[in-house]
Design a protein around this motif. Sequence first.
Motif, PDB file in Angstrom:
ATOM      1  N   MET A   1     -37.189  31.028  13.767  1.00 49.07           N
ATOM      2  CA  MET A   1     -37.952  29.845  13.382  1.00 49.07           C
ATOM      3  C   MET A   1     -37.547  29.345  12.004  1.00 49.07           C
ATOM      4  O   MET A   1     -38.293  28.622  11.366  1.00 49.07           O
ATOM      5  CB  MET A   1     -39.432  30.154  13.341  1.00 49.07           C
ATOM      6  N   SER A   2     -36.368  29.750  11.589  1.00 48.39           N
ATOM      7  CA  SER A   2     -35.959  29.419  10.238  1.00 48.39           C
ATOM      8  C   SER A   2     -36.054  27.918  10.010  1.00 48.39           C
ATOM      9  O   SER A   2     -35.657  27.116  10.829  1.00 48.39           O
ATOM     10  CB  SER A   2     -34.533  29.904  10.031  1.00 48.39           C
ATOM     11  N   GLY A   3     -36.594  27.537   8.853  1.00 46.15           N
ATOM     12  CA  GLY A   3     -36.825  26.125   8.552  1.00 46.15           C
ATOM     13  C   GLY A   3     -35.558  25.338   8.298  1.00 46.15           C
ATOM     14  O   GLY A   3     -35.591  24.113   8.239  1.00 46.15           O
ATOM     15  N   ASN A   4     -34.440  26.025   8.145  1.00 45.39           N
ATOM     16  CA  ASN A   4     -33.183  25.368   7.843  1.00 45.39           C
ATOM     17  C   ASN A   4     -32.293  25.234   9.071  1.00 45.39           C
ATOM     18  O   ASN A   4     -31.080  25.075   8.952  1.00 45.39           O
ATOM     19  CB  ASN A   4     -32.454  26.115   6.717  1.00 45.39           C
ATOM     20  N   THR A   5     -32.913  25.323  10.230  1.00 50.94           N
ATOM     21  CA  THR A   5     -32.186  25.154  11.487  1.00 50.94           C
ATOM     22  C   THR A   5     -32.753  23.964  12.234  1.00 50.94           C
ATOM     23  O   THR A   5     -33.966  23.820  12.337  1.00 50.94           O
ATOM     24  CB  THR A   5     -32.304  26.433  12.343  1.00 50.94           C
TER      25      THR A   5
ATOM     26  N   ILE B   1     -34.897  22.026   4.197  1.00 50.28           N
ATOM     27  CA  ILE B   1     -34.067  21.133   5.010  1.00 50.28           C
ATOM     28  C   ILE B   1     -34.436  21.276   6.470  1.00 50.28           C
ATOM     29  O   ILE B   1     -34.616  22.381   6.957  1.00 50.28           O
ATOM     30  CB  ILE B   1     -32.572  21.433   4.783  1.00 50.28           C
TER      31      ILE B   1
ATOM     32  N   LYS C   1     -37.278  35.906  13.607  1.00 48.97           N
ATOM     33  CA  LYS C   1     -38.055  34.683  13.723  1.00 48.97           C
ATOM     34  C   LYS C   1     -38.440  34.120  12.360  1.00 48.97           C
ATOM     35  O   LYS C   1     -38.485  32.917  12.184  1.00 48.97           O
ATOM     36  CB  LYS C   1     -39.297  34.938  14.565  1.00 48.97           C
TER      37      LYS C   1
ATOM     38  N   ASP D   1     -31.792  33.160   6.732  1.00 45.87           N
ATOM     39  CA  ASP D   1     -32.831  32.216   6.325  1.00 45.87           C
ATOM     40  C   ASP D   1     -34.159  32.973   6.246  1.00 45.87           C
ATOM     41  O   ASP D   1     -34.419  33.873   7.040  1.00 45.87           O
ATOM     42  CB  ASP D   1     -32.938  31.064   7.325  1.00 45.87           C
TER      43      ASP D   1
END
Lengths: 352, 352, 352, 352
Positions: free
Chosen positions: A1-5, B222, D8, D28
């Motif tokens: 769930m990485s925010g940078n993906t 991002i 995750k 990340d």
Amino acid sequence: MSGNTLGKIFTVSNFGESHGPAIGCVIDGCPAGMELSAEDIQLELDRRRPGTSRHVTQRQEPDQVEILSGVYEGKTTGTPIGLLIRNQDQRSKDYSAISDTFRPGHADVTYWKKYGIRDPRGGGRSSARLTAPTVAAGAVAKKWLKKEFGTIIRGYMSQLGPIEIPFISWDHVTSNPFFAANQSLVSELESYMDELRRDGDSIGARIEVVAQNLPAGWGEPIYDRLDADIAHAMMGLNAVKGVSIGAGFESVVQRGSEHGDELTPDGYLSNHAGGILGGISTGQDITVSLAIKPTSSIRIERKSLNKAGEPVMVQTLGRHDPCVGIRATPIAEALLALVLIDHALRQRAYRC
Amino acid sequence: MSGNTLGKIFTVSNFGESHGPAIGCVIDGCPAGMELSAEDIQLELDRRRPGTSRHVTQRQEPDQVEILSGVYEGKTTGTPIGLLIRNQDQRSKDYSAISDTFRPGHADVTYWKKYGIRDPRGGGRSSARLTAPTVAAGAVAKKWLKKEFGTIIRGYMSQLGPIEIPFISWDHVTSNPFFAANQSLVSELESYMDELRRDGDSIGARIEVVAQNLPAGWGEPIYDRLDADIAHAMMGLNAVKGVSIGAGFESVVQRGSEHGDELTPDGYLSNHAGGILGGISTGQDITVSLAIKPTSSIRIERKSLNKAGEPVMVQTLGRHDPCVGIRATPIAEALLALVLIDHALRQRAYRC
Amino acid sequence: MSGNTLGKIFTVSNFGESHGPAIGCVIDGCPAGMELSAEDIQLELDRRRPGTSRHVTQRQEPDQVEILSGVYEGKTTGTPIGLLIRNQDQRSKDYSAISDTFRPGHADVTYWKKYGIRDPRGGGRSSARLTAPTVAAGAVAKKWLKKEFGTIIRGYMSQLGPIEIPFISWDHVTSNPFFAANQSLVSELESYMDELRRDGDSIGARIEVVAQNLPAGWGEPIYDRLDADIAHAMMGLNAVKGVSIGAGFESVVQRGSEHGDELTPDGYLSNHAGGILGGISTGQDITVSLAIKPTSSIRIERKSLNKAGEPVMVQTLGRHDPCVGIRATPIAEALLALVLIDHALRQRAYRC
Amino acid sequence: MSGNTLGKIFTVSNFGESHGPAIGCVIDGCPAGMELSAEDIQLELDRRRPGTSRHVTQRQEPDQVEILSGVYEGKTTGTPIGLLIRNQDQRSKDYSAISDTFRPGHADVTYWKKYGIRDPRGGGRSSARLTAPTVAAGAVAKKWLKKEFGTIIRGYMSQLGPIEIPFISWDHVTSNPFFAANQSLVSELESYMDELRRDGDSIGARIEVVAQNLPAGWGEPIYDRLDADIAHAMMGLNAVKGVSIGAGFESVVQRGSEHGDELTPDGYLSNHAGGILGGISTGQDITVSLAIKPTSSIRIERKSLNKAGEPVMVQTLGRHDPCVGIRATPIAEALLALVLIDHALRQRAYRC
């Protein structure tokens, strides 16, 4: 769930800072067997590259991309595509003064509050420089969409501050640094920008992006609608403050008898929907509009705080785009391509 | 990656169709130990419920929610919260005529193209009825945000078709069926709606949603920016065609010297940013604006196609909201709450 | 990223507690157009249902499933399938004594430490009862895999405590309550279980699951390998302490010249790989083996602690399976089906 | 949902091929403010590095890691950490002969079936070389876990083919190339390996990994249990065919009165659970066991097919580990660290 993906099946994991050693991304989920070269990607990077006219930042970055993986003998293998762009023109000294100060309109203060640590060099990760990997990934998506469906994704600037720029022709877009689809207004735009630079100020802009030639049926019913994912991608772009599809905010004053696009055996009679109904593509053109705020880095002095919470006056010198909207068009195209390929692949998975 | 799930840590998985046996959702990731009752949720559902004034659909649905799991002795246990709402007033006969016809502006055609099968009863899954589980989940999110941070999330209608509705007071919102923050305009709104119903037409609207009292630092750098996720949630709501944050599309004509919010020891001097810089909350109010298109179900006859691709004339009778924007306010509040709780929990995970 | 969801494209979001009002799940991503009825699902639920022989728990649960959404006129519509099973035989009084005590081998203590609150009724969410929604979802997956590829997924018990149960025939599996593929050993198994019940003790078991008739090419190269996702699903099943594929732990003593399955125009000469190489299916049978620990609920008194940290003696009365492995076979089949359909759909998305 | 990403909240997106320009990953979700240098990572990479004894592949790779982003002035900034390792010793000529042939036990055939294209150089993406980025990411996870909780993650080889290697002391592990916790058996292991190399054959192994000093409460109730995620990570490692936790396959023959770990005020009296109950950590040591198959690359000639489906005899020359298990210990440690940090951060998000 990485925010940078970005994306769920065709994913782009972005890394890097403005003045670190390198920026780049990992693309996962690209179908195998597509011809792909660094040149394919470089073409799009060059459209976004800084330093190409006097109206954008003078930072000199070749933005040369290296494909690290996922391509064998000129074809994608289906495995992750690593892309690397080395930073070249890091003038960290320009930024040393601001490491303890929050520039108004910038993310300095929010990064500080969030992380408790901040890379101040050129805005660190909040720099628009980090859109380069997005553009690189978008080039891969564009190529696949064109190959598979003949999909064409293009954009243009429709307004620069107070100057509206009516669409004349796609042909005009490539012949001026503003991505204006209207060559007759270019000298007016140039004068406006020259004056703005003299003032040390900046200005907002409006960008239109259009996808043509895609099938009906892409999107999901609730939450991950195609329009929702487009809005997510576009609002995630630096400086974007508004996103609309089709008639957009004009819908507020429309009646249903006007807004609802009638269908005939020869096609739709209008496209207020912007190519999306119920979150799913209709097959018409997808039309997206972006509001881009003025660059936060200006020479005009403004009130702010430093890390200690003390009042300071801030003036941002250095190399900056006086209108970030000018270079936004290829980025917005890339984002639309990334959303579309993701939903194209999702639809392949779920099709009956 | 299911398309019918919202959120990454606090997730809502929505199910149901307008005229099926039931609608509902599964909430996963709600922190344990919070007091929660069906009444907490019912309060919000009742704000969205149909049939409460003559200006909305006359479908009679009590929208009674049952908590199936995740709560023990009045407190959340940290395990998934299953919520169930039985459909009661399914008049499937009203819709039988339209099963082979695509209504203009509706998702009939796109569902058909996507799935090759379509539940035509009341729009099936594309019905705005499916916002009820969102509102139910949002009630849980609102309660937690208020308890933990004192966060208040409220909305109002700022424009109904041509009628702009300037904000006067939050107190007005609860005393009229339009969620107007301006009681003096209510009779004008009622007259407008009465005339619209006589015409058999529908109209668009604009909704504002505001979150107050939340800390700085929520959001990701991002792609999964806080504003990006808000845009995703809002554009995923039925009939929304535009989303903006802070100054929104006004940013296009603003100069940087005007747009950039100056900081002082007493706080920001303005809020053009709408509470978000670089995708991360500043601690100021988060301000969101939505453009909602006119209802696609109107009595006026329009051109369309049937499944065989033949031209037909379509007139949509039955019970419909002549302005879907009227009931949109509590839904938009719920969506904002769901995005905020998700990022609040993400920030707890990542905090240094 | 909710922890109670299995799968990425074909997802199952599970909710419920052993003695709450209901248990169930939401299936998202099921392709449209497949015939599906409650009976299809009920058949599998009945295989897992308690109370069907004297060797399993005597709790009486009809486990009647209701399809709440996603099916129209007997066919899946591609939208989420909500499944509901009401709990019927909640004897909460049986469990009242244990609400302050941690039963050895049970999750009482870990739920308490994790959540600070615990539903003690029948083990709450940690009860094996929560495998029913998994089995229900697995029935949908099984049906689709069989229809699309002819894939058959079956399991059997290969060992009950000290008694090894050599495979004789799939035909035997349905004619005894142990899912033994060897009818000649059934009376020995029954005697063993009767003695065990007299002792008030419990025992472990080993289960084999096999998938036949699936194409080569399902799986992902790194991390989300097909075997990795199978291991995740199986180890996520209550009481499982070990998972192996193909030769499994026998591989430790094998030489490469023995282990590597040779290929010939007539097929592979062996299947030590268990149908998976490099995380991707070979087209051979997928063979999985599970080690299941003995039931933690036994009548024999053991040392433990209460919430106050004081030593107590614990004896677990009530209705329990003396070997949870006995009812594990249909659950393991369901889990394998769920992993396979997820990867089948992923492969449709990514195919070149 | 990219298949090449692990985790995750703390995610690792892996890219690269054995003989491409570079391998690496993007991490990340690493919390900000932790001291991190390339040396921290290099230490772990050097433990996995090839060419360090005569018992492993003689490929010479310095495996020098470069941190591309996410670290500023020696501390993590909370933004993605890009890690790059250039491939140095690509002898592509060694592999040219095998590009049309499927090596038994290798993923050649499955990659071909899945993607329709295959990078044959050194096994391409299926090479164990791609575990280097995993180890690099694991070094970051290990450092954070140690700093925050004092968690120590260590592993050792417990069996090499027929030779069982009883644990004597962690001190022995670092003084031999086998990661044997039993120095007295090292010469026997060396003789065994020398003989094996003379035979041109390979052998399996068993690895134990242990995490000590972690709190109770990490894990999720259903599906994403801590043990399930450990099994996923470990079974996703090249050549692993079996994973067990605690008593593992021994549980099959245990009675409940033996297996269930009794609690006392002084702690648990045993650890058959392997530190996990109901999918959630108990605070005891987490103990994991892996079965690793023999290397598929052997000099002994075997039957196989070429791309045309014709029978061929295959003999794999070149540089290979005769027991991939020998270098597996640091990789398994890294994987356990990656799962634990992910759940540690999840628990921070969800805590009451």
